[in-house]
Design a protein around this motif. Sequence first.
Motif, mmCIF file in Angstrom:
data_model
loop_
_atom_site.group_PDB
_atom_site.id
_atom_site.type_symbol
_atom_site.label_atom_id
_atom_site.label_comp_id
_atom_site.label_asym_id
_atom_site.label_seq_id
_atom_site.Cartn_x
_atom_site.Cartn_y
_atom_site.Cartn_z
ATOM 1 N N ILE A 167 -6.539 118.317 -36.001
ATOM 2 C CA ILE A 167 -5.912 119.021 -34.880
ATOM 3 C C ILE A 167 -4.438 118.600 -34.738
ATOM 4 C CG2 ILE A 167 -6.458 117.453 -32.933
ATOM 5 C CD1 ILE A 167 -6.968 121.256 -32.884
ATOM 6 N N ALA A 168 -4.132 117.373 -35.210
ATOM 7 C CA ALA A 168 -2.750 116.883 -35.162
ATOM 8 C C ALA A 168 -1.939 117.323 -36.383
ATOM 9 C CB ALA A 168 -2.752 115.357 -35.062
ATOM 10 N N GLU A 169 -2.602 118.110 -37.263
ATOM 11 C CA GLU A 169 -1.954 118.585 -38.481
ATOM 12 C C GLU A 169 -1.402 117.436 -39.327
ATOM 13 O OE1 GLU A 169 0.871 121.578 -37.272
ATOM 14 O OE2 GLU A 169 -0.715 123.000 -36.752
ATOM 15 N N ALA A 170 -2.202 116.371 -39.422
ATOM 16 C CA ALA A 170 -1.829 115.222 -40.251
ATOM 17 C C ALA A 170 -1.935 115.600 -41.722
ATOM 18 C CB ALA A 170 -2.752 114.046 -39.938
ATOM 19 N N SER A 171 -1.348 114.787 -42.591
ATOM 20 C CA SER A 171 -1.405 115.056 -44.030
ATOM 21 C C SER A 171 -2.842 114.926 -44.530
ATOM 22 C CB SER A 171 -0.528 114.053 -44.780
ATOM 23 O OG SER A 171 -1.120 112.756 -44.713
ATOM 24 N N ALA A 172 -3.114 115.555 -45.667
ATOM 25 C CA ALA A 172 -4.466 115.492 -46.255
ATOM 26 C C ALA A 172 -4.885 114.046 -46.499
ATOM 27 C CB ALA A 172 -4.499 116.287 -47.568
ATOM 28 N N ALA A 173 -3.932 113.200 -46.934
ATOM 29 C CA ALA A 173 -4.251 111.791 -47.212
ATOM 30 C C ALA A 173 -4.627 111.058 -45.925
ATOM 31 C CB ALA A 173 -3.049 111.110 -47.871
ATOM 32 N N ASP A 174 -3.903 111.333 -44.836
ATOM 33 C CA ASP A 174 -4.210 110.668 -43.558
ATOM 34 C C ASP A 174 -5.543 111.154 -42.985
ATOM 35 O OD1 ASP A 174 -1.899 109.274 -43.827
ATOM 36 O OD2 ASP A 174 -0.822 110.198 -42.144
ATOM 37 N N VAL A 175 -5.816 112.451 -43.125
ATOM 38 C CA VAL A 175 -7.103 113.001 -42.654
ATOM 39 C C VAL A 175 -8.252 112.363 -43.444
ATOM 40 C CG1 VAL A 175 -8.540 115.086 -42.557
ATOM 41 C CG2 VAL A 175 -6.162 115.172 -41.761
ATOM 42 N N GLN A 176 -8.061 112.220 -44.755
ATOM 43 C CA GLN A 176 -9.084 111.583 -45.599
ATOM 44 C C GLN A 176 -9.295 110.122 -45.181
ATOM 45 O OE1 GLN A 176 -11.002 113.128 -48.162
ATOM 46 N NE2 GLN A 176 -12.163 111.220 -47.907
ATOM 47 N N ALA A 177 -8.201 109.428 -44.888
ATOM 48 C CA ALA A 177 -8.291 108.027 -44.450
ATOM 49 C C ALA A 177 -9.098 107.923 -43.147
ATOM 50 C CB ALA A 177 -6.893 107.448 -44.245
ATOM 51 N N LEU A 178 -8.849 108.847 -42.226
ATOM 52 C CA LEU A 178 -9.582 108.854 -40.950
ATOM 53 C C LEU A 178 -11.055 109.167 -41.167
ATOM 54 C CD1 LEU A 178 -6.877 110.633 -38.775
ATOM 55 C CD2 LEU A 178 -7.762 108.313 -38.384
ATOM 56 N N PHE A 179 -11.346 110.107 -42.075
ATOM 57 C CA PHE A 179 -12.738 110.411 -42.414
ATOM 58 C C PHE A 179 -13.421 109.172 -42.989
ATOM 59 C CE2 PHE A 179 -15.920 111.261 -45.615
ATOM 60 C CZ PHE A 179 -16.809 112.086 -44.957
ATOM 61 N N ASP A 180 -12.761 108.525 -43.946
ATOM 62 C CA ASP A 180 -13.351 107.341 -44.604
ATOM 63 C C ASP A 180 -13.596 106.219 -43.601
ATOM 64 O OD1 ASP A 180 -13.284 108.668 -47.024
ATOM 65 O OD2 ASP A 180 -11.422 107.720 -47.713
ATOM 66 N N TYR A 181 -12.667 106.060 -42.662
ATOM 67 C CA TYR A 181 -12.827 105.054 -41.613
ATOM 68 C C TYR A 181 -14.083 105.349 -40.784
ATOM 69 C CZ TYR A 181 -12.210 102.751 -37.083
ATOM 70 O OH TYR A 181 -12.438 102.028 -35.925
ATOM 71 N N GLY A 182 -14.196 106.595 -40.311
ATOM 72 C CA GLY A 182 -15.339 106.968 -39.470
ATOM 73 C C GLY A 182 -16.661 106.816 -40.203
ATOM 74 N N ASP A 183 -16.683 107.204 -41.482
ATOM 75 C CA ASP A 183 -17.887 107.099 -42.302
ATOM 76 C C ASP A 183 -18.327 105.635 -42.422
ATOM 77 O OD1 ASP A 183 -19.841 108.166 -44.340
ATOM 78 O OD2 ASP A 183 -18.629 106.927 -45.689
ATOM 79 N N ALA A 184 -17.386 104.761 -42.807
ATOM 80 C CA ALA A 184 -17.721 103.344 -42.999
ATOM 81 C C ALA A 184 -18.069 102.673 -41.671
ATOM 82 C CB ALA A 184 -16.552 102.623 -43.666
ATOM 83 N N LEU A 185 -17.340 103.042 -40.604
ATOM 84 C CA LEU A 185 -17.632 102.471 -39.275
ATOM 85 C C LEU A 185 -19.040 102.862 -38.829
ATOM 86 C CD1 LEU A 185 -16.386 100.913 -36.790
ATOM 87 C CD2 LEU A 185 -15.950 103.173 -35.818
#
Length: 333
Positions: A194-212
């Motif tokens: 929703i913040a229109e972050a870069s694909a790499a940052d969106v992936q990083a946030l996804f990976d964080y949520g998954d591992a958390l």
Amino acid sequence: MGLDTAASKPHEALAGLLADDMDAVNELIEARMASEHAPRIPEVTAHLVGAGGKRLRPMLTLAAARLCGYDGPYHVHLAATVEFIHTATLLHDDVVDESDKRRGRPTANLLWDNKSSVLVGDYLFSRSFQLMTETNNIDVLRILSNASATIAEGEVLQLTAATDLRTDESVYLQVVRGKTAALFSAATEVGGVIAEASAADVQALFDYGDALGIAFQIADDLLDYQGDSIQTGKNVGDDFRERKLTLPVIKAVAQATSEERDFWVRTIEKGRQDDADLDHALALMAKYDTLSATRDDALVWAERAKSAIASLPAHEIRDLLSDIADYVVARLN
């Protein structure tokens, strides 16, 4: 570290930082859980929503959006969506598990009935889809609708896998990714989208949520066998009594002698348990040191969560998200 000091509770610090946003989320939740025609809906929902809880999932959405510099209104809609999906799954879970207690309070299915719990859960799922469409963002719709399907799939997989001794660590991980991590990763991912972050940052946030989410669930499953029932709101060994194959038991089954395997077949697969069985199960877990091995796994996933967001811009919120990964497993000390 102790869990009683304010400094040791990063989710509370994050809640303080996002207080205005969280107030807006709570107002939106209250407005959207209302029902003109079925007063039971707000009654049941208010019981669960009002039970406290850390509101961690919606907070992760707000945090991810703010971390990526978002200044529009729709992170509030998405955070409310995430909380509605979570609340709906809790209502359904308690019916499936025949639970009578959640967060130390009677469950909705106990106070009302199973039919009310299932139907109000359905209503909240519907409400969550209404909320997400208001963002007019097709990526957000894709992520959250996929997460809803994955959660349901994880719950159905658990029905069969939980009492099947062939369930190994890879199947367990699949269940955990479905029933827990999918909503964590969707919560953080949509904040970035929703913040229109870069694909790499969106992936990083996804990976964080998954591992958390995985660290969170492994910790939860471990606390079932070594937690304080006052703090967890559950009785020690509930998962064993409910014949749920979680990681501490899966690790013990993998190393079991044929005699020990017979014990697990009787108690978990066939569900024939007597009073002494929980102590014997705990003794077998101690024999193979599976509780500390499970703890080590939770710590590994918490580290993965922290590594995932290390590349994101330096920010107070990023540091708190990293601290939350530590906090999720700190309760295992």
